[in-house]
Design an enzyme around this catalytic site. Structure first.
Site, mmCIF file in Angstrom:
data_model
loop_
_atom_site.group_PDB
_atom_site.id
_atom_site.type_symbol
_atom_site.label_atom_id
_atom_site.label_comp_id
_atom_site.label_asym_id
_atom_site.label_seq_id
_atom_site.Cartn_x
_atom_site.Cartn_y
_atom_site.Cartn_z
ATOM 1 N N CYS A 1 3.234 3.249 9.345
ATOM 2 C CA CYS A 1 3.449 4.562 8.728
ATOM 3 C C CYS A 1 3.995 5.550 9.763
ATOM 4 O O CYS A 1 3.410 5.698 10.840
ATOM 5 C CB CYS A 1 2.144 5.085 8.140
ATOM 6 S SG CYS A 1 2.321 6.699 7.346
ATOM 7 N N HIS B 1 7.907 -4.649 7.782
ATOM 8 C CA HIS B 1 8.918 -3.804 7.136
ATOM 9 C C HIS B 1 10.184 -3.933 7.962
ATOM 10 O O HIS B 1 10.190 -3.629 9.151
ATOM 11 C CB HIS B 1 8.430 -2.359 7.109
ATOM 12 C CG HIS B 1 9.308 -1.446 6.323
ATOM 13 N ND1 HIS B 1 8.807 -0.488 5.474
ATOM 14 C CD2 HIS B 1 10.664 -1.333 6.254
ATOM 15 C CE1 HIS B 1 9.811 0.174 4.909
ATOM 16 N NE2 HIS B 1 10.939 -0.319 5.380
ATOM 17 N N ASN C 1 8.989 -6.998 3.916
ATOM 18 C CA ASN C 1 8.871 -5.782 3.116
ATOM 19 C C ASN C 1 10.053 -4.876 3.459
ATOM 20 O O ASN C 1 10.612 -4.964 4.536
ATOM 21 C CB ASN C 1 7.528 -5.093 3.450
ATOM 22 C CG ASN C 1 7.401 -3.707 2.874
ATOM 23 O OD1 ASN C 1 7.115 -2.754 3.589
ATOM 24 N ND2 ASN C 1 7.599 -3.553 1.585
ATOM 25 N N GLN D 1 -6.138 -1.491 3.271
ATOM 26 C CA GLN D 1 -5.376 -1.122 4.450
ATOM 27 C C GLN D 1 -6.080 0.012 5.181
ATOM 28 O O GLN D 1 -6.367 1.059 4.610
ATOM 29 C CB GLN D 1 -3.954 -0.679 4.123
ATOM 30 C CG GLN D 1 -3.158 -0.465 5.423
ATOM 31 C CD GLN D 1 -1.726 -0.076 5.221
ATOM 32 O OE1 GLN D 1 -1.443 1.029 4.781
ATOM 33 N NE2 GLN D 1 -0.801 -0.972 5.559
ATOM 34 N N GLY E 1 7.251 -2.440 -2.937
ATOM 35 C CA GLY E 1 6.565 -1.166 -3.028
ATOM 36 C C GLY E 1 7.061 -0.331 -4.189
ATOM 37 O O GLY E 1 6.615 -0.478 -5.322
ATOM 38 N N PRO F 1 0.852 -1.202 0.000
ATOM 39 C CA PRO F 1 0.000 0.000 0.000
ATOM 40 C C PRO F 1 0.876 1.235 0.000
ATOM 41 O O PRO F 1 1.791 1.359 0.825
ATOM 42 C CB PRO F 1 -0.777 -0.138 1.322
ATOM 43 C CG PRO F 1 0.075 -1.005 2.188
ATOM 44 C CD PRO F 1 0.817 -1.924 1.274
#
Length: 344
Positions: free
Chosen positions: A109, A180, A220, A79, A242, A26
């Site tokens: 994020c 991540h 990720n 998401q 990504g 995303p």
């Protein structure tokens, strides 16, 4: 285009689990429905994600505008961003009715706006609250509920804190984790810097996956080639790309063969361009501007003779008044001309 909630053609949980072998991350302002249309042309199997949508925007705003998607994009994961279990449950129920194959909670994020709303990566410090959110979301749907997180934030010990966070998610019944492989520094680094400056620690994700098995753990962060992605499949349950997938989208044409044992010939650039031109024509009547679609296609010709002119046509000509799908045909012709010139 789906104009109302979809209740059929929803992938099964096992189909979604298989699709997680390769997913496109995303990305805010990027992975909208036009982008996903393009990516689905290139890979029939990969799991695609929406941009992050806040639970408040869905519950209190225009849910149709935020959630509509074409069923040909499936499997698609939504998401969500948020930290209020009740609101997240309401948003999940609404998303369920739209037909999403998976609901994912953003715990990664690092932007200031997200932090001020008390969601995103700052929630790594509050695993019990995230667990409440996951349980509330699971009670609102029978679709998989997953979490995307970092390996830690700021001064956290990534061994102890990540294990505690992950164990709390398992207890809450999470269906999978996307990790991540970088810390997020909430103090001192911008969101852009957080994508590159904190060092990658793939081994930490590998250890977590071995510890949590059989819970699926996808990796990720910083994976920029399919060769690297294939190598990661030996030690994880899936990979998420990504920016590499966005900026060089034709690499997705090899995903079905490499990750899903696909045997069909990869789609050609010409076929992609013609299909996207048809898509643009189909949606022109809805008020969709050609540049809203073309902006996701700039990297399609990367590495080919004529790529610079290709990008220029799509980025400049597509923004002009009255621009239509002929822009895409002209961009394709620019590459074709260069290839013919080289062959002669």
């Amino acid at each position: 285009m789906s104009t109302s909630p979809a209740t059929s053609g929803i992938p099964s949980a096992s189909a979604v689990a298989r699709a997680r072998r390769f997913s496109v991350a995303p990305m805010m302002d990027w992975t909208d429905r036009h982008c996903r249309q393009l990516h689905r042309l290139l890979s029939h199997e990969a799991l695609l994600f929406t941009e992050m949508v806040t639970s408040a925007a869905i519950v209190h705003g225009d849910a149709h505008r935020h959630l509509r998607f074409d069923t040909v994009e499936q499997p698609v994961a939504l998401q969500l961003g948020g930290s209020d279990p009740i609101e997240l449950a309401k948003a999940t129920r609404i998303a369920h009715d739209f037909g999403y194959a998976e609901i994912n909670l953003n715990v990664g994020c690092p932007s200031d706006r997200v932090q001020s709303g008390k969601f995103g990566a700052c929630l790594m410090a509050e695993p019990d609250l995230v667990a409440e959110c996951v349980r509330a979301m699971r009670d609102a749907t029978d679709r998989p509920v997953t979490v995307k997180c970092r390996i830690g934030i700021d001064d956290q010990d990534t061994e102890e804190s990540l294990d505690r966070f992950a164990d709390t998610m398992v207890e809450a019944g999470v269906d999978a984790l996307y990790v991540h492989a970088r810390k997020a520094w909430l103090k001192g680094l911008s969101p852009k810097e957080n994508r590159t400056i904190p060092p990658l620690d793939y081994d930490r994700v590998h250890r977590l996956r071995a510890r949590l098995s059989p819970l699926p753990v996808m990796i990720n962060g910083g994976i920029d080639t399919l060769e690297t992605a294939v190598a990661e499949m030996a030690v994880t349950d899936g990979v998420m790309l990504g920016r590499a997938a966005y900026h060089t989208p034709m690499l997705l044409a090899e995903v079905d063969r490499l990750f899903f044992e696909g045997t069909a010939e990869p789609i050609t650039l010409e076929a992609v361009m013609l299909a996207m031109a048809d898509y643009a024509d189909k949606h022109a009547g809805e008020g969709v501007r050609i540049n809203q679609i073309a902006r996701h296609m700039l990297g399609l010709a990367n590495g080919l003779p004529g790529a610079r002119q290709f990008r220029q046509i799509l980025s400049v000509e597509a923004c002009k008044a009255g621009a239509d799908s002929s822009v895409m045909h002209r961009a394709l012709e620019a590459v074709t001309r260069h290839n013919l010139a080289e062959a002669s």
